[in-house]
Design an enzyme around this catalytic site. Structure first.
Site, PDB file in Angstrom:
ATOM      1  N   TYR A 132      -9.235 -65.879   6.980  1.00  0.00           N
ATOM      2  CA  TYR A 132      -8.228 -66.884   7.320  1.00  0.00           C
ATOM      3  C   TYR A 132      -6.960 -66.647   6.504  1.00  0.00           C
ATOM      4  O   TYR A 132      -6.377 -65.593   6.563  1.00  0.00           O
ATOM      5  CB  TYR A 132      -8.815 -68.298   7.137  1.00  0.00           C
ATOM      6  CG  TYR A 132      -7.961 -69.351   7.813  1.00  0.00           C
ATOM      7  CD1 TYR A 132      -7.745 -69.315   9.186  1.00  0.00           C
ATOM      8  CD2 TYR A 132      -7.355 -70.361   7.088  1.00  0.00           C
ATOM      9  CE1 TYR A 132      -6.949 -70.258   9.809  1.00  0.00           C
ATOM     10  CE2 TYR A 132      -6.555 -71.306   7.704  1.00  0.00           C
ATOM     11  CZ  TYR A 132      -6.350 -71.252   9.063  1.00  0.00           C
ATOM     12  OH  TYR A 132      -5.556 -72.172   9.682  1.00  0.00           O
ATOM     13  N   LYS A 205      -9.634 -70.711  12.339  1.00  0.00           N
ATOM     14  CA  LYS A 205     -10.014 -72.045  11.892  1.00  0.00           C
ATOM     15  C   LYS A 205     -11.457 -72.355  12.289  1.00  0.00           C
ATOM     16  O   LYS A 205     -12.229 -72.925  11.515  1.00  0.00           O
ATOM     17  CB  LYS A 205      -9.073 -73.073  12.522  1.00  0.00           C
ATOM     18  CG  LYS A 205      -8.859 -74.309  11.694  1.00  0.00           C
ATOM     19  CD  LYS A 205      -7.855 -74.035  10.579  1.00  0.00           C
ATOM     20  CE  LYS A 205      -7.510 -75.256   9.793  1.00  0.00           C
ATOM     21  NZ  LYS A 205      -6.445 -75.012   8.804  1.00  0.00           N
TER      22      LYS A 205
END
Length: 582
Positions: A132, A205
């Site tokens: 991420y 996410k």
């Protein structure tokens, strides 16, 4: 081998037979959403190896290879999952850059979900920045050039709103979707508007949701809302994959978002909807439009506020002070900054202050300086915290952060400005002169956009500053003390918040549930330790997520928001967690 049974409303409990082709055995109390159509349970040969949800690669046993037409399609040795993971991790370590490591891991993700998440969870603190933030920023910038696999993403075009339902149905297939992360990618923190390239932010996410909180990866759907882009380099790029026109605004945009939300909620009635990286003009209004009707969450408006609150509560534990005694200044009054301020203000109200008293503790600074209530360009989120010029002798001179700090004398300084170096030595030393333990959180990311480094903050304050950063930072040594630096990483909160909400099938996501999430992290702090962090470490992310989920679920039940009967909240949370056996 089986996936976790997910307990649901009593009216929906069914006994499902799951064939070994999908890795399931007979499971009691499994809700409808876990069902797969028979055709997806009968894959064999290369079709099975091409399905990332069912593929086990070299871990298929000899019997399974014979049963599913895999004999001779794989090397003869049968791996354990640990052997597979070791091979994957060693290959990843040989990559020379973060983006190369991420591309390699994405290839594993596209082929074998079980293996990907096994490796991710084993090395979660190390891999979070790669999977991420911050490495995902580079992936987004190169998305169209490097595009290979859509990763089950639903691409919705504002040019064709009539295709919303068809697209969502096709993207979901026979999966019952419980969690959507949707973005229009106008406000990707630190890098701005990236159009359809921003689809990667939704995928990333959702990876964190599964790795941290155990959300079943077969029950999630990333959604890219392509409303155009104002980034000229994309519009002129012949390889750009999105709509090649400027962003659409106004009623057409609002109607498109509404068509998506209403259709998604109708198709997936137990949906938890997460909005991500919408631009400043739209993020808060969209959240307000739906938060009293559906269980929706905006990580930029709410997530950063929750983890920042958790950090401030941690700081209060260390200092023994009260939050209601602090003067709070935020530099950067956009979606994140205003959202954080609102969250902290609500906490002060919950701790006994009136709305008016609480607002008196807050000061917002943006590019024009300290925000005053006579400014014509204030957003609805900024207005409640704008000050009156009559409060200051030289209000017109408060056009810089330094001037505002010197006039207000804050005890808390939070940065969401993406202005590197904004928290100067002058500012930090000044704060240390009027408070014993200044609380300073430079939250902007990626690293090069942070308002200050942890090292400088500790050094300039002679070790007295309580620091949390928006990106991972190593401990700082200063005059014989090692200072742990907490990361205000939303991932410490939002996976558990979603898990807890979904475990009890909550109707809404309320302020009380959000507050419960923030307070739950306090149990993991060691405030008595010298150099203790105000936020616990990401290395315990899986443990935190479970604790947050239980606190949130208990709060939802207490508020009567659970749509199914729950006798044991902890059991309901555990049953929601995806447990892949290998």
């Amino acid at each position: 081998m089986r996936n976790v049974p997910v307990q649901y409303a009593a009216a929906d409990y069914k006994l499902l037979r799951r064939r070994k082709t999908e890795g399931f055995s007979r499971i009691p109390n499994a809700g409808k959403f876990c069902q797969r159509k028979e055709k997806n349970m009968d894959k064999k040969g290369y079709a099975l190896l091409s399905d990332p949800f069912q593929n086990k690669g070299t871990a298929f046993s000899a019997d399974e290879r014979a049963q599913f037409g895999l004999t001779g399609l794989l090397p003869p040795h049968v791996d354990t999952i640990a052997e597979q993971a070791q091979r994957i991790y060693q290959q990843m370590e040989r990559k020379s850059s973060g983006i190369e490591k991420r591309r390699f891991l994405m290839d594993v993700f596209n082929r074998n979900r079980r293996l990907f998440y096994y490796v991710f969870r084993q090395h979660i603190a190390e891999l979070m920045p790669i999977v991420y933030d911050p490495v995902i920023a580079e992936s987004i910038e190169q998305y169209s050039e490097q595009f290979i696999n859509p990763q089950e993403t639903a691409y919705l075009s504002i040019d064709h709103p009539e295709e919303v339902e068809t697209t969502l149905r096709q993207a979901a297939g026979d999966r019952e979707i419980r969690l959507i992360v949707a973005t229009d990618a106008e406000g990707i923190l630190g890098i701005g508007d990236w159009g359809t390239n921003g689809a990667d932010i939704a995928v990333g996410k959702l990876m964190v949701y599964t790795a941290a909180a155990g959300i079943d990866p077969a029950s999630v759907l990333p959604v890219m809302l392509d409303c155009g882009t104002n980034r000229e380099s994309l519009l002129q790029d012949p390889l750009y994959l999105g709509n090649r026109h400027e962003r659409v605004r106004g009623k057409v945009y609002d109607d498109f978002i509404d068509a998506f939300v209403q259709t998604a909620e109708r198709l997936f009635p137990r949906l938890y909807l997460h909005f991500e990286d919408f631009g400043r003009p739209n993020a808060a209004p969209i959240l307000r439009r739906y938060q009293k009707t559906y269980p929706v969450f905006n990580d930029d408006c709410q997530g950063t506020g929750i983890i920042t609150l958790a950090g401030l509560l941690g700081a209060m534990k260390i200092t023994g002070q009260k939050l209601t005694e602090q003067r709070y200044m935020c530099f950067g009054a956009g979606t994140a900054g205003a959202g954080i301020t609102s969250r902290i203000c609500r906490e002060m109200v919950e701790q006994g202050l009136s709305e008016e008293e609480a607002r008196g503790h807050f000061y917002l600074v943006d590019k024009q300086g300290l925000l005053f209530d006579d400014m014509g360009d204030l957003t609805p989120e900024q207005k409640p915290f704008a000050r009156k010029r009559s409060e200051f002798d030289h209000a017109d001179s408060l056009t810089t952060l330094t001037a505002a700090v010197m006039a207000v004398k804050p005890t808390i300084l939070v940065g969401t400005s993406t202005m590197p170096g904004a928290f100067t030595e002058t500012i930090v030393r000044a704060m240390a002169s009027w408070c014993d333990r200044p609380i300073i959180f430079p939250l902007s990311n990626p690293t090069e956009l942070a308002e200050a480094t942890a090292e400088d903050l500790i050094r300039w304050s002679d070790g007295r500053a309580l620091v949390a950063t928006g990106v991972p930072r190593d401990p700082v040594s200063h005059r014989g003390t090692t200072y742990e630096i907490g990361q205000a990483n939303n991932a410490l909160i939002y996976p558990g918040l979603g898990l807890g909400s979904m475990a009890v099938d909550a109707k809404l996501v309320t302020d009380e549930m959000i507050s419960a999430a923030a307070h739950s992290l306090g149990a993991f702090l060691t405030p008595e330790a010298k150099g203790a962090a105000v936020i616990p470490p990401v290395t315990r992310l899986i443990e935190f997520s479970a604790a947050v989920a239980v606190a949130v679920a208990e709060c939802a039940v207490k508020q009567g928001l659970n749509r199914r009967a729950v006798a044991d909240v902890k059991a309901a949370v555990d049953e929601m967690v995806w447990k892949a056996e290998y």
